[in-house]
Design a protein around this motif. Structure first.
Motif, PDB file in Angstrom:
ATOM      1  N   SER A 161      21.606  -2.160  22.310  1.00  0.00           N
ATOM      2  CA  SER A 161      22.619  -2.670  21.389  1.00  0.00           C
ATOM      3  C   SER A 161      23.829  -3.185  22.163  1.00  0.00           C
ATOM      4  CB  SER A 161      23.051  -1.556  20.431  1.00  0.00           C
ATOM      5  OG  SER A 161      24.066  -2.005  19.566  1.00  0.00           O
ATOM      6  N   ASN A 164      27.347  -6.821  17.950  1.00  0.00           N
ATOM      7  CA  ASN A 164      26.609  -7.220  16.760  1.00  0.00           C
ATOM      8  C   ASN A 164      25.201  -7.715  17.074  1.00  0.00           C
ATOM      9  OD1 ASN A 164      28.798  -6.663  15.060  1.00  0.00           O
ATOM     10  ND2 ASN A 164      29.688  -8.688  15.442  1.00  0.00           N
ATOM     11  N   TYR A 165      24.818  -7.617  18.339  1.00  0.00           N
ATOM     12  CA  TYR A 165      23.521  -8.131  18.753  1.00  0.00           C
ATOM     13  C   TYR A 165      22.642  -7.013  19.310  1.00  0.00           C
ATOM     14  CZ  TYR A 165      25.453 -12.823  18.246  1.00  0.00           C
ATOM     15  OH  TYR A 165      26.014 -13.961  17.736  1.00  0.00           O
ATOM     16  N   LEU A 166      21.360  -7.319  19.374  1.00  0.00           N
ATOM     17  CA  LEU A 166      20.393  -6.384  19.932  1.00  0.00           C
ATOM     18  C   LEU A 166      19.557  -7.115  20.960  1.00  0.00           C
ATOM     19  CD1 LEU A 166      19.412  -3.433  19.508  1.00  0.00           C
ATOM     20  CD2 LEU A 166      17.658  -4.335  17.981  1.00  0.00           C
ATOM     21  N   HIS A 178      20.371 -11.048  16.183  1.00  0.00           N
ATOM     22  CA  HIS A 178      21.602 -10.652  15.493  1.00  0.00           C
ATOM     23  C   HIS A 178      21.277  -9.587  14.442  1.00  0.00           C
ATOM     24  CE1 HIS A 178      25.749 -11.128  14.199  1.00  0.00           C
ATOM     25  NE2 HIS A 178      25.326 -11.173  12.947  1.00  0.00           N
ATOM     26  N   GLN A 179      21.173  -8.339  14.875  1.00  0.00           N
ATOM     27  CA  GLN A 179      20.968  -7.221  13.958  1.00  0.00           C
ATOM     28  C   GLN A 179      21.308  -5.932  14.673  1.00  0.00           C
ATOM     29  OE1 GLN A 179      16.699  -6.262  13.042  1.00  0.00           O
ATOM     30  NE2 GLN A 179      16.316  -8.139  14.185  1.00  0.00           N
ATOM     31  N   SER A 180      21.450  -4.875  13.919  1.00  0.00           N
ATOM     32  CA  SER A 180      21.824  -3.590  14.509  1.00  0.00           C
ATOM     33  C   SER A 180      20.596  -2.807  14.945  1.00  0.00           C
ATOM     34  CB  SER A 180      22.617  -2.760  13.499  1.00  0.00           C
ATOM     35  OG  SER A 180      21.773  -2.334  12.438  1.00  0.00           O
ATOM     36  N   ILE A 181      20.829  -1.811  15.761  1.00  0.00           N
ATOM     37  CA  ILE A 181      19.729  -0.971  16.224  1.00  0.00           C
ATOM     38  C   ILE A 181      19.152  -0.161  15.054  1.00  0.00           C
ATOM     39  CG2 ILE A 181      21.074   1.084  16.866  1.00  0.00           C
ATOM     40  CD1 ILE A 181      19.418   1.148  19.479  1.00  0.00           C
ATOM     41  N   THR A 182      20.004   0.185  14.094  1.00  0.00           N
ATOM     42  CA  THR A 182      19.543   0.920  12.913  1.00  0.00           C
ATOM     43  C   THR A 182      18.625   0.059  12.058  1.00  0.00           C
ATOM     44  OG1 THR A 182      21.583   2.225  12.880  1.00  0.00           O
ATOM     45  CG2 THR A 182      20.284   2.174  10.857  1.00  0.00           C
ATOM     46  N   GLU A 183      18.964  -1.202  11.903  1.00  0.00           N
ATOM     47  CA  GLU A 183      18.121  -2.126  11.141  1.00  0.00           C
ATOM     48  C   GLU A 183      16.762  -2.293  11.813  1.00  0.00           C
ATOM     49  OE1 GLU A 183      21.493  -5.071   9.151  1.00  0.00           O
ATOM     50  OE2 GLU A 183      20.758  -5.468  11.181  1.00  0.00           O
ATOM     51  N   ARG A 198      23.324   5.900  21.322  1.00  0.00           N
ATOM     52  CA  ARG A 198      23.756   5.015  20.239  1.00  0.00           C
ATOM     53  C   ARG A 198      23.427   3.558  20.532  1.00  0.00           C
ATOM     54  NH1 ARG A 198      30.204   4.652  19.924  1.00  0.00           N
ATOM     55  NH2 ARG A 198      29.527   3.105  18.386  1.00  0.00           N
ATOM     56  N   SER A 199      23.196   3.248  21.827  1.00  0.00           N
ATOM     57  CA  SER A 199      22.924   1.858  22.217  1.00  0.00           C
ATOM     58  C   SER A 199      21.519   1.612  22.728  1.00  0.00           C
ATOM     59  CB  SER A 199      23.924   1.422  23.306  1.00  0.00           C
ATOM     60  OG  SER A 199      25.246   1.481  22.835  1.00  0.00           O
TER      61      SER A 199
END
Length: 243
Positions: A161, A164-166, A178-183, A198-199
């Motif tokens: 992460s 705002n990018y992965l 362009h998405q979160s690690i949770t998504e 977290r990353s």
């Protein structure tokens, strides 16, 4: 289209878990529960005389384990594993199980597993296409810049992460989405990938070595977050013992 009737059974030696599964099943009109069993030996007799489409199969069972039993079943029987031990998920995925549910099983998580099973059945043209896709190597589609890429899961090393990018690090390249690690976690099958920070979200089988604070994948040393340390080390130790 409503799915055709699905004959299923529960193989579970823990009564509370068996009752909870039965309650979840009762909420789906198209699921027809044909029996509940506490061991694979007891279930065999029914499987010999009646067509069963779907098994809710515990892994830790008396006698033959759920994993061993699954290996002996015909490929056309769907399997949803249930267990309290997350480190079995990798082997369950390799057996092409429909899903892997961790106890206690919520109704929402159970519903997602049923949806996955329905998508494997040829109940309409859409399901047929999905079924054909699932005979290939497992993959995900990821939107990178203005393109949507097909990425095979077995080629992914880890996710990183960055704001705002992965970043998706694979065997051959690195892709930015362009998405979160949770998504991303919500799109992936359970048990194959694990969040250590977290990353960082890693592919468990790609780990070359690890310590209490770091994980190494190829030549990349990744940190284990303080909040993730205990569970990460327990999981990696259990996989190490298993293999």
């Amino acid at each position: 289209m409503t799915p055709t009737r699905i004959n299923c059974i529960i193989i579970e030696d823990e009564l509370p878990a068996s009752i909870l599964l039965e309650m979840h099943i009762a909420k789906f009109d198209f699921l027809d529960l044909k029996g509940k069993f506490m061991s694979t030996n007891n279930a065999l007799n029914l499987l010999k005389i009646q067509k069963i489409d779907l098994l809710f199969l515990d892994i830790n069972l008396p006698g033959k384990s759920g994993i061993e039993f699954a290996k002996s079943l015909p490929k056309d029987i769907g399997i949803i594993f249930t267990t309290a031990n997350p480190h079995y998920a990798v082997e369950g995925f390799e057996l092409e199980a429909i899903d892997y549910l961790l106890k206690p099983i919520s109704f929402d998580r159970f519903s997602k597993a049923i949806q996955k099973y329905c998508k494997t059945q040829k109940t309409n043209q859409e399901f047929e296409q999905l079924s054909k896709a699932e005979t290939e190597r497992p993959f995900i589609f990821v939107k990178c810049e203005r393109k949507t890429l097909k990425l095979y899961l077995d080629e992914i090393d880890y996710f990183e992460s960055q704001g705002n990018y992965l970043l998706i690090h694979t065997e051959k390249d690195c892709f930015k989405t362009h998405q979160s690690i949770t998504e991303m976690i919500e799109k992936l099958p359970e048990g194959i990938f694990y969040r250590i920070h977290r990353s960082f979200l890693i592919t468990l089988k790609k780990v070359n070595q690890f310590s209490s604070r770091t994980v190494t994948i190829k030549n990349k040393v990744l940190p284990i977050g303080r909040l993730y340390a205990s569970k990460t080390n327990d999981l990696l130790q259990s996989i190490q013992l298993k293999y």
